[in-house]
Each structure stands twice: as structure tokens, then as C-alpha cells.
Design an enzyme around this catalytic site. Structure first.
Site, mmCIF file in Angstrom:
data_model
loop_
_atom_site.group_PDB
_atom_site.id
_atom_site.type_symbol
_atom_site.label_atom_id
_atom_site.label_comp_id
_atom_site.label_asym_id
_atom_site.label_seq_id
_atom_site.Cartn_x
_atom_site.Cartn_y
_atom_site.Cartn_z
ATOM 1 N N GLY A 1 18.163 -6.134 -0.727
ATOM 2 C CA GLY A 1 18.265 -7.500 -1.249
ATOM 3 C C GLY A 1 16.991 -8.307 -1.270
ATOM 4 O O GLY A 1 16.826 -9.186 -2.101
ATOM 5 N N ASP B 1 -6.752 -0.384 -1.355
ATOM 6 C CA ASP B 1 -5.608 0.537 -1.465
ATOM 7 C C ASP B 1 -4.293 -0.195 -1.706
ATOM 8 O O ASP B 1 -3.220 0.375 -1.538
ATOM 9 C CB ASP B 1 -5.521 1.423 -0.214
ATOM 10 C CG ASP B 1 -5.444 0.610 1.066
ATOM 11 O OD1 ASP B 1 -5.325 -0.619 0.998
ATOM 12 O OD2 ASP B 1 -5.507 1.223 2.153
ATOM 13 N N ASP B 2 -4.375 -1.464 -2.096
ATOM 14 C CA ASP B 2 -3.146 -2.236 -2.306
ATOM 15 C C ASP B 2 -2.805 -2.423 -3.770
ATOM 16 O O ASP B 2 -3.672 -2.759 -4.581
ATOM 17 C CB ASP B 2 -3.284 -3.599 -1.632
ATOM 18 C CG ASP B 2 -3.169 -3.462 -0.134
ATOM 19 O OD1 ASP B 2 -2.044 -3.388 0.362
ATOM 20 O OD2 ASP B 2 -4.223 -3.363 0.514
ATOM 21 N N ASP C 1 -7.887 -7.230 0.684
ATOM 22 C CA ASP C 1 -7.679 -5.956 1.388
ATOM 23 C C ASP C 1 -8.511 -5.935 2.659
ATOM 24 O O ASP C 1 -9.570 -6.553 2.729
ATOM 25 C CB ASP C 1 -8.065 -4.771 0.482
ATOM 26 C CG ASP C 1 -7.635 -3.437 1.098
ATOM 27 O OD1 ASP C 1 -6.566 -3.396 1.750
ATOM 28 O OD2 ASP C 1 -8.362 -2.435 0.933
ATOM 29 N N TYR D 1 0.854 -0.568 14.827
ATOM 30 C CA TYR D 1 0.021 -0.542 13.633
ATOM 31 C C TYR D 1 0.464 0.529 12.641
ATOM 32 O O TYR D 1 0.512 1.705 12.989
ATOM 33 C CB TYR D 1 -1.439 -0.291 14.037
ATOM 34 C CG TYR D 1 -2.351 -0.226 12.861
ATOM 35 C CD1 TYR D 1 -2.908 -1.386 12.351
ATOM 36 C CD2 TYR D 1 -2.626 0.975 12.235
ATOM 37 C CE1 TYR D 1 -3.726 -1.341 11.247
ATOM 38 C CE2 TYR D 1 -3.446 1.034 11.132
ATOM 39 C CZ TYR D 1 -3.995 -0.130 10.651
ATOM 40 O OH TYR D 1 -4.785 -0.078 9.546
ATOM 41 N N LYS E 1 -2.671 -2.293 7.408
ATOM 42 C CA LYS E 1 -2.996 -3.705 7.483
ATOM 43 C C LYS E 1 -2.071 -4.533 6.614
ATOM 44 O O LYS E 1 -1.545 -4.075 5.622
ATOM 45 C CB LYS E 1 -4.435 -3.936 7.015
ATOM 46 C CG LYS E 1 -5.466 -3.800 8.090
ATOM 47 C CD LYS E 1 -5.084 -4.446 9.411
ATOM 48 C CE LYS E 1 -4.986 -5.959 9.326
ATOM 49 N NZ LYS E 1 -4.320 -6.475 10.551
ATOM 50 N N ASP E 2 -1.886 -5.764 7.067
ATOM 51 C CA ASP E 2 -1.034 -6.686 6.344
ATOM 52 C C ASP E 2 -1.885 -7.443 5.329
ATOM 53 O O ASP E 2 -2.091 -8.643 5.446
ATOM 54 C CB ASP E 2 -0.444 -7.651 7.381
ATOM 55 C CG ASP E 2 0.595 -8.541 6.767
ATOM 56 O OD1 ASP E 2 1.095 -8.196 5.688
ATOM 57 O OD2 ASP E 2 0.894 -9.585 7.371
ATOM 58 N N ASP F 1 0.887 -1.154 0.000
ATOM 59 C CA ASP F 1 0.000 0.000 0.000
ATOM 60 C C ASP F 1 0.926 1.204 0.000
ATOM 61 O O ASP F 1 1.610 1.470 0.985
ATOM 62 C CB ASP F 1 -0.880 -0.041 1.253
ATOM 63 C CG ASP F 1 -1.731 1.217 1.420
ATOM 64 O OD1 ASP F 1 -1.542 2.170 0.639
ATOM 65 O OD2 ASP F 1 -2.566 1.228 2.343
HETATM 66 C C1 F6R Z 1 -6.167 0.810 6.453
HETATM 67 C C2 F6R Z 1 -7.332 0.507 7.278
HETATM 68 C C3 F6R Z 1 -8.191 1.636 7.723
HETATM 69 C C4 F6R Z 1 -7.517 2.618 8.683
HETATM 70 C C5 F6R Z 1 -8.483 3.718 9.146
HETATM 71 C C6 F6R Z 1 -7.813 4.753 10.036
HETATM 72 O O1 F6R Z 1 -5.945 -0.152 5.512
HETATM 73 O O2 F6R Z 1 -7.610 -0.611 7.585
HETATM 74 O O3 F6R Z 1 -9.371 1.113 8.293
HETATM 75 O O4 F6R Z 1 -7.007 1.941 9.776
HETATM 76 O O5 F6R Z 1 -9.017 4.365 8.022
HETATM 77 O O6 F6R Z 1 -6.735 5.276 9.360
HETATM 78 P P1 F6R Z 1 -5.885 6.530 9.889
HETATM 79 O O7 F6R Z 1 -5.433 6.215 11.278
HETATM 80 O O8 F6R Z 1 -4.783 6.620 8.889
HETATM 81 O O9 F6R Z 1 -6.808 7.707 9.858
HETATM 82 MG MG MG Z 2 -3.952 2.164 3.317
HETATM 83 MG MG MG Z 3 -4.924 -2.221 2.222
#
Ligand code: F6R
Ligand code: MG
Ligand code: MG
Length: 371
Positions: A104, A53-54, A132, A234, A237-238, A12
Site C-alpha cells: 500500500g 547507484d540510486d 547519493d 546498515y 545509505k539512505d 538503490d
Molecule cells: C553504498 C555505500 C558504499 C558501501 C561500501 C561497502 O551506497 O555507501 O560506500 O558501503 O562500498 O559496501 P559492501 O559492504 O557492500 O562491500
Molecule cells: Mg548501493
Molecule cells: Mg546510493
């Protein structure tokens, strides 16, 4: 015979808007970069996919897994895309590039990787899954179903080339250990582990020894890079990816996809802190907007022809998954009604790497001993 390697390397590097989807300019840039490498014959073929978003780079080549050339190419591509993301002030620009420079291998540096080196069969149907708003354990249930559950995969009981079953490689992600389990003999042990999905994740599935295919070439592989654990807190997300080979002694394409007809509950929705249903969708519909979700999975189907990626077909576009999507929406509604309560919100052990500990820190001094 030369082997083919299929790599999905994902990151992402900026959402548009918020964490919901991908800006077309990032896709364009990734396509442009990978085309340069293809023209120079550094890679055989590529496809740039997306899920929420990935940004998912699907690359075929003959450099084997963990190739620093291929990982370097993906890293450089993400860096170039990050430059655009920064210009456009996309959200979380470069968030998954945790290191300042490439060293690497992208493992441990933020991006997720699933790759396999295979001897191409006479015909090589293969599915690339992109997810996602969830984590790698979201593949536990569907991959178990594909390769070990005859109620999902009819071939396990009626195809003589499948009846012997498969071998699962399972990671204990907290202790960095792995174990191999054979099914059907150790089916119950397998479920004892992978049902506990916050700790155990399926990494690979192999054909068994003495079967139709080489026992060291995976039939399935899942990315398992725990981003939150790498970064210590955090940072995003993975969101995982996986590659699954199909047909002719392996689960049929329809058996592979059937495993997603049930919208199972996964971790990772909103702030990586909630549990919700997995919704299979077409790539253009992988735009998680309701409470940043619900979690999505995209399935891109290819035929591999001497390394060429023939395709993709956007497999969950099929109307046959409408009912699953409908069900997922109903479950999303039901889960949302719990608001901040478990089990919609994840259990404390899974919240350790989110922003919650900072909130709790404030209250620390106010806890009194109860007589
Ligand atoms: C990102 C995700 C979202 C964010 C949330 C808060 O992939 O899972 O749910 O965690 O939108 O994001 P921030 O803290 O960046 O405002
Ligand atoms: Mg994101
Ligand atoms: Mg994502």
C-alpha cells in the site's frame, strides 16, 4: 481547480560497478514501465533520473501524496529493474526493497519518497534534487539557507512578498516527533535543532499564513526515510531526494541553487560511516568513485505545465559551480588524510547502525576494569 502532485520515489536496486553508478538497462526498464502508465493515463508525466547507484523516479499525477497507485507503480518498477539487476549480477541487486511484497505504501519498505500536492501557479518552476552517499540531514543546511538566510536569499530582505518568512516542519528522527517553527521569529530555535543534523531533519517548508500562497502547500519537501533505522542495521545509505519550488514570492531559482555553492560537510560517505563535502554535479557526473564519493547532489529543473514535466535542465552543469567542485575535491583530500579518525569517521552514536558494532563485539570480553 485540480491540483498536481509531484512525487520522487527512489531506491538503490543495484549498482554498476559496485556502488558507483547506474546501469543503462535499469534506466531503460524504468522508462519503459512508466511510459506504459503514462500511455494508460494513470500518471500525467514522468522522468527517470539517477544519482550514483540510486534510481530516481520523478512522477507527476493527480492522485495526491501517499497514493497506493503511485507507490505501487514505483514498487513494481523497482521490482522489474531488480530482475535485470539480478540477471546482470549488479552489485546489491534489490538492496533497497526490504519487503517481499508491496503493501500500500513504500514508506518503511526501503525506498525513499518526497512528494507534494500543489495548486499550479501561473508558472511553476521547480527543482528536483537527487543525492547519493549521504542522508536526509544533508538538506538541512542548504534548505535553511534557501528559506531563512538573507545572506543566501536576497529576497528575504528585499522582496515584500518574502519578507514575512517561512514555516519549517522539523522531524526528530529518533523519537518520531515533529515541530513547526516560524522564521524569522524562531530562527535561533530552528538552528538549535537543525544544526544538530544527526537527530533533527527539515521535512518540509511552508509559506506563512496570510501570504501569497496557500499555507498548506509546501514550498519544499525532503525524503526522510531512515533506511538504516528501518532495517535495524546498515543495508545501504539512505540517499535522500527533495523537491523545491522557486520564484515569485519563493526563493528565486538562483537563490535555491546558491545554497549549494558551499560544499558543506555531510554524513554518509564510504560505508555510510564517514563525513565529507557535498559536491554539486551534472547528472552524468554523479558517479562517486573516490572512496565511494565524495557525496553528490544533482539538480533537475522543470517547469510544470498542467502536470507535464517540461524539462529537465541539468542545473549544476553550469560552469559557475566549477569552483565549488574544486573546493569539494580539496576538502575531500583534507578529510581523507584523517583516515579512520573522527571527525572524518562519524561519531559512535552515528556508527550504531553500521557494521562497526560487529567488530567491537569481538573485543567485548577483553575489556578489564581499570582500578
Ligand atoms: C553504498 C555505500 C558504499 C558501501 C561500501 C561497502 O551506497 O555507501 O560506500 O558501503 O562500498 O559496501 P559492501 O559492504 O557492500 O562491500
Ligand atoms: Mg548501493
Ligand atoms: Mg546510493
Amino acid at each position: 481547480m485540480t491540483k498536481t502532485t509531484i512525487s520522487i520515489i527512489k531506491a538503490d536496486v543495484g549498482g554498476f560497478p559496485g556502488h558507483s553508478s547506474m546501469h543503462p538497462k535499469l534506466m531503460e526498464k524504468a522508462n519503459e514501465q512508466l511510459k506504459i502508465s503514462k500511455d494508460k493515463k494513470e500518471i500525467t508525466d514522468f522522468y527517470v533520473g539517477k544519482c550514483g547507484d540510486d534510481l530516481d523516479l520523478i512522477i507527476s499525477h493527480n492522485k495526491g501524496v501517499d497514493s497506493s497507485d503511485i507507490h505501487g507503480l514505483a514498487w513494481d518498477t523497482f521490482v522489474k529493474c531488480t530482475e535485470i539487476a539480478k540477471e546482470l549480477k549488479l552489485y546489491g541487486a534489490g538492496q533497497d526493497l526490504l519487503a517481499d511484497s508491496f503493501s500500500g505504501n513504500v514508506k518503511g519498505m526501503g525506498p525513499g519518497v518526497a512528494e507534494m500536492e500543489i495548486t499550479e501557479r501561473k508558472s511553476e518552476p521547480l527543482v528536483c534534487f537527487l543525492m547519493d552517499k549521504t542522508d536526509p540531514s544533508a538538506f538541512n543546511l542548504p534548505v535553511y539557507k534557501m528559506f531563512a538566510d538573507p545572506f543566501n536569499t536576497a529576497g528575504l530582505s528585499i522582496d515584500p512578498s518574502m519578507i514575512a518568512g517561512f514555516k519549517f516542519e522539523v522531524y526528530d528522527i529518533y523519537n518520531n516527533k515533529r515541530v513547526f517553527l516560524n522564521t524569522p521569529e524562531e530562527l535561533h530555535e530552528l538552528l538549535a535543532l537543525v544544526g544538530s543534523k544527526s537527530k533533527y531533519v527539515i521535512k518540509r517548508v511552508y509559506p506563512k499564513k496570510g501570504g501569497k500562497y496557500p499555507e498548506d502547500e509546501p514550498a519544499a519537501v525532503v525524503s526522510t526515510d531512515k533506511l538504516s533505522l528501518i532495517a535495524g542495521e546498515y543495508v545501504g545509505k539512505d540517499d535522500p531526494v527533495a523537491i523545491v519550488r522557486a520564484q515569485s514570492g519563493l526563493p528565486a531559482l538562483g537563490e535555491v541553487l546558491e545554497a549549494f555553492a558551499f560544499p558543506h560537510l555531510v554524513s554518509g560517505w564510504m560505508r555510510g560511516s564517514h563525513c565529507g563535502p557535498m559536491m554539486p554535479v551534472a547528472m552524468e557526473d554523479a558517479t562517486p568513485t573516490r572512496f565511494d564519493g565524495p557525496p553528490r547532489v544533482v539538480a533537475l529543473g522543470f517547469q510544470i505545465a498542467n502536470g507535464k514535466l517540461v524539462g529537465p535542465v541539468d542545473l549544476f552543469k553550469d560552469k559557475a559551480f566549477d569552483l565549488t567542485r574544486q573546493k569539494a575535491s580539496e576538502i575531500a583530500d583534507y578529510m581523507r588524510r584523517h583516515g579512520p579518525f573522527e571527525p572524518h569517521r562519524l561519531a559512535p552514536s552515528e556508527m550504531e547502525y553500521t557494521t562497526l558494532p560487529k567488530v567491537l563485539e569481538k573485543l567485548k570480553g577483553r575489556f578489564e576494569k581499570v582500578a
